[in-house]
Design an enzyme around this catalytic site. Structure first.
Site, PDB file in Angstrom:
ATOM      1  N   LYS A   1       0.855  -1.200   0.000  1.00  0.00           N
ATOM      2  CA  LYS A   1       0.000   0.000   0.000  1.00  0.00           C
ATOM      3  C   LYS A   1       0.887   1.245   0.000  1.00  0.00           C
ATOM      4  CE  LYS A   1      -3.957   1.903   2.612  1.00  0.00           C
ATOM      5  NZ  LYS A   1      -4.807   1.722   3.796  1.00  0.00           N
TER       6      LYS A   1
ATOM      7  N   SER B   1      -9.664   1.906   2.976  1.00  0.00           N
ATOM      8  CA  SER B   1      -8.813   2.640   2.089  1.00  0.00           C
ATOM      9  C   SER B   1      -7.789   1.782   1.338  1.00  0.00           C
ATOM     10  CB  SER B   1      -8.049   3.709   2.873  1.00  0.00           C
ATOM     11  OG  SER B   1      -7.260   3.132   3.878  1.00  0.00           O
TER      12      SER B   1
ATOM     13  N   SER C   1      -9.885  -0.478   7.121  1.00  0.00           N
ATOM     14  CA  SER C   1      -9.320  -0.315   5.781  1.00  0.00           C
ATOM     15  C   SER C   1      -8.598  -1.506   5.188  1.00  0.00           C
ATOM     16  CB  SER C   1      -8.377   0.890   5.761  1.00  0.00           C
ATOM     17  OG  SER C   1      -9.131   2.071   5.909  1.00  0.00           O
TER      18      SER C   1
END
Lengths: 482, 97
Positions: free
Chosen positions: A76, A151, A175
């Site tokens: 990420k 997210s 997330s």
């Protein structure tokens, strides 16, 4: 079958038998990315040079004995990678190249894993759909009109579409788990303090955790073995030795006591989701577990408490983005104060600004007690509710999200409706507990996820239950056709 | 408690966030909706939770501390090299006033 379709443990087996090379795996992964990335937009940056360099080292025998050597992983883009852009999907960091690795990245590299690229996210991890990215919208591999969740939407989409064998995400209010649920894969948020946050760009420091996003529970256990290390660079890292999580992959839930909170299975939860959860629990019951409905009354206030605490911490953590030391700087500022105002106006997105303002307001003179202090007390009530429940129960099960993935654009005009998609995941972050989301059904072609919550540092039970459920069902073998 | 445009401007000023006029109006409405939802916390009885009980445990805080130790930091050049504007080894910014 193409190599990119395989799980990390299947690739590991083929590598150990010398049926394939690490370079073969990287070739296959990038071919897959070439084929589908223009439809999905999972990645912000691809790192082919480093990937092939690491793959060659693996093939030369440098990482002999390491379980996940040669396995491609997506990271990420809020996790710092030395010499490689780390943007947090924000314009303010679009040119930021960290001078250091996050601890988890060092651990992956020491293991001989192959970083494939940096994945898209909601800007600064603030969001539940990845639509808040300043750069691009990631699509759900199961339905390109739908969000992948957020997210960590880029990481989840990449794994679900076989653009990487596994991924790292981060989870502050859901997330990792919610995008895993929306994309039909496995996502684990470890106990707070289990995995180092050093090098994770901070959103809410008392809530953030890095964790695995994988195709199944075995891969999850393998990756947890790599990243679950005490780190003196993170003052919240707990010096609790991690077990070998592979040993927890036992097909046995006999005698397991499960609680289902009525607050997370009633109004506001889609009927199909509710049905899938109860069907899943009955599968576990057939395997020897028992379940009961429980009540965790403080959950009613969890979302409200979270949307005070998280923005408050964010308002402090994001004060550093001021155009002075790194990142973008607005031009033509007459003085230092203007520099701050202009830089943050120009380069921070709307959701980030909104949360900074809510947080600033909640911490400001005259409101601190009414908002922040009150929210922290509610947090204590939530922790107490969980502690009481875990006196008699081994795990708590709920839906990961109230519904399957929603359409792109459906919730962007109403921030509050977006926040409500995290209603089941948020209490877990407030209490610092571990939780895993695993696929347990479909609704009109879109995956449904079941959340399994455990005691602090009891990721082993979560993985055992997930593994047992996978053995009894076929959900995790379903693949998105991109 | 409802916020108005002045409150939005106040919070934005504290946070050093420049907002356009449209953003001030939009954010005031959106933040009001969010704060209305958040106001549910006022109905919770937290009398039994003292301020002391929610603070970091002494033992936890101590566990995170260590002796001060001077270690050379070797990454100065890399830190400086990524700054928007530098002069020698200093970060250059506009004048204060």
């Amino acid at each position: 079958m193409d190599l990119y379709c395989l799980t990390a443990h299947e690739l590991k087996d083929k590598l150990s038998k010398k049926e394939i090379s690490a370079v073969d795996i990287v070739d296959s992964t990038y071919r897959r990315i070439d084929a589908v990335e223009n439809k999905l937009n999972s990645y912000n940056t691809l790192i082919k040079e480093l990937a092939y360099e690491k793959a060659k080292e693996v093939d030369e025998g440098k990482f002999k004995g390491k379980e996940l050597a040669g396995i491609p992983i997506a990271i990420k883009d809020n996790i710092c990678t030395k010499g490689i852009k780390t943007t947090c999907s924000s314009k303010i960091l679009e040119n930021y190249i960290p001078p250091y690795n996050a601890t988890v990245v060092d651990l992956l590299l020491d293991e001989g894993m192959i970083p494939i690229g940096k994945t898209n996210l909601d800007e600064f991890a603030m969001g539940s759909s990845t639509e808040n990215s300043a750069f691009k919208i990631t699509k759900n591999p199961w339905n390109l009109d739908c969000v992948p969740g957020g997210s960590s939407g880029g990481s989840a989409a990449a794994v679900a579409a076989d653009e990487a064998a596994l991924a790292l995400g981060s989870d502050t209010g859901g997330s990792i788990r919610q995008p895993a649920s929306y994309c039909g894969i496995v996502g684990l948020k470890p106990t707070y303090g289990r995995v180092s946050r050093y090098g994770l760009v901070a959103f809410a420091s008392s809530l953030d955790q890095i964790g695995p996003i994988t195709k199944d529970s075995t891969d999850c256990a393998l990756l947890m073995n790599v990243i679950s290390k005490y780190d003196c660079n993170d003052s919240t890292s707990k010096n609790v030795e991690a077990p070998d999580y592979i040993k927890s992959l036992i097909n046995n839930v006999k005698g397991l006591k499960i609680g289902i909170p009525k607050e997370l299975i009633g109004e506001g939860i889609d009927e199909e989701v509710r049905n899938s959860i109860f069907n899943a629990v009955r599968v576990l019951e057939k395997e020897g577990a028992s379940f009961q409905e429980i009540s965790l009354p403080s959950f009613e206030y969890a979302l409200a408490a979270y949307y005070i605490i998280a923005p408050a911490e964010a308002s402090s953590n994001l004060a550093r983005y001021d155009g002075v030391h790194y990142g973008r700087r607005a031009k033509d500022s007459q003085n230092l104060l203007d520099l701050y105002f202009n830089t943050r106006r120009e380069f921070l997105g709307a959701e980030v600004k909104r949360r900074i303002m809510i947080g600033t307001y909640a911490l400001s003179a005259g409101y601190y007690d009414a908002y922040y202090l009150k929210a922290q007390k509610i947090r204590a009530l939530i922790k107490n509710d969980f502690d009481s429940a875990f006196k008699d129960l081994d795990i708590i099960i709920s839906p990961t999200a109230p519904s399957p993935a929603f359409k792109i654009g459906e919730k962007t005009s109403d921030p509050l409706s977006m926040y409500l998609s995290d209603i089941a995941t948020i209490p877990i972050n407030l209490a610092g507990l571990p939780a895993i989301s695993i696929p347990c059904g479909f609704d009109r072609g879109l995956p449904i996820g079941m959340q399994i919550i455990g005691r602090p540092f009891d990721e082993e039970t979560l993985l055992r239950v997930a593994f047992s459920y996978e053995k009894a069902t076929d959900w995790n073998r379903e693949k998105a056709r991109v | 408690m409802p916020v108005d445009k002045k409150d939005t401007e106040y919070a934005a000023n504290l946070a050093r966030l420049g907002l356009t006029e449209e953003e001030k109006v939009l954010f005031t409405t959106q933040i009001n909706n969010i704060l209305s939802y958040i106001d549910v916390i006022n109905s919770v009885n937290t009398e039994n939770i003292s301020s002391q009980s929610i603070q970091l445990l002494d033992s936890e805080a101590k566990a995170a501390l260590r002796e001060d130790e001077e270690i050379p930091f070797l990454n100065n050049d890399k830190i400086i090299s990524i700054a928007p504007e530098v002069e020698e080894n200093m970060f250059r910014v506009p004048r204060m006033l």
